[in-house]
Design a protein around this motif. Structure first.
Motif, PDB file in Angstrom:
ATOM      1  N   THR A  90       2.514  -8.433  -3.803  1.00  0.00           N
ATOM      2  CA  THR A  90       3.248  -8.172  -5.036  1.00  0.00           C
ATOM      3  C   THR A  90       2.310  -8.206  -6.236  1.00  0.00           C
ATOM      4  N   GLN A 111       4.522  -1.039 -10.509  1.00  0.00           N
ATOM      5  CA  GLN A 111       4.888  -2.329  -9.938  1.00  0.00           C
ATOM      6  C   GLN A 111       5.217  -2.197  -8.458  1.00  0.00           C
ATOM      7  N   THR A 113       6.686  -4.739  -5.533  1.00  0.00           N
ATOM      8  CA  THR A 113       7.284  -6.041  -5.277  1.00  0.00           C
ATOM      9  C   THR A 113       7.694  -6.121  -3.814  1.00  0.00           C
TER      10      THR A 113
END
Length: 116
Positions: A90, A111, A113
């Motif tokens: 992450t 991003q 995650t």
């Protein structure tokens, strides 16, 4: 040189994601492209690099065997196939390009995650 990443998101542990980075502008000057990542509270680290000339790659030990970087010179893109993702993967992932004379460029970041 401008870099635009895509492909981040949320995935469960063990899953896969594919990141792409499209380069534009003076792409003829790029000698090396790569992927870095930065997790909260940590320094930005190299994940994978790929030579524009030879296609040779190098990887961080933590991702070897799980991540694969590839390039498409005709489309001025590089990709990062991420398999067997772990929560510790992450981070915000950044595309990077270095020109023959040492100028360094960054994308805006995407991003990733990984939930446990």
């Amino acid at each position: 040189v401008q870099l635009v990443e895509s492909g981040g998101g949320l995935v469960q542990a063990g899953g896969s994601l594919r990141l792409s980075c499209a380069a534009s502008g003076s792409t003829f000057s790029i000698s090396v492209m790569g992927w870095y990542r930065q997790a909260p509270g940590k320094q930005r680290e190299l994940v994978a690099g790929i030579s524009s000339d030879t296609g040779g790659t190098n990887y961080a030990d933590s991702v070897k065997g799980r991540f694969t970087a590839s390039r498409d010179n005709a489309k001025n893109t590089i990709n990062l196939q991420m398999n067997s993702l772990k929560p510790e993967d992450t981070a915000v992932y950044y595309c990077n390009a270095v020109t023959a004379w040492g100028a360094r460029y960054w994308g805006q970041g995407t991003q990733v995650t990984v939930s446990s």
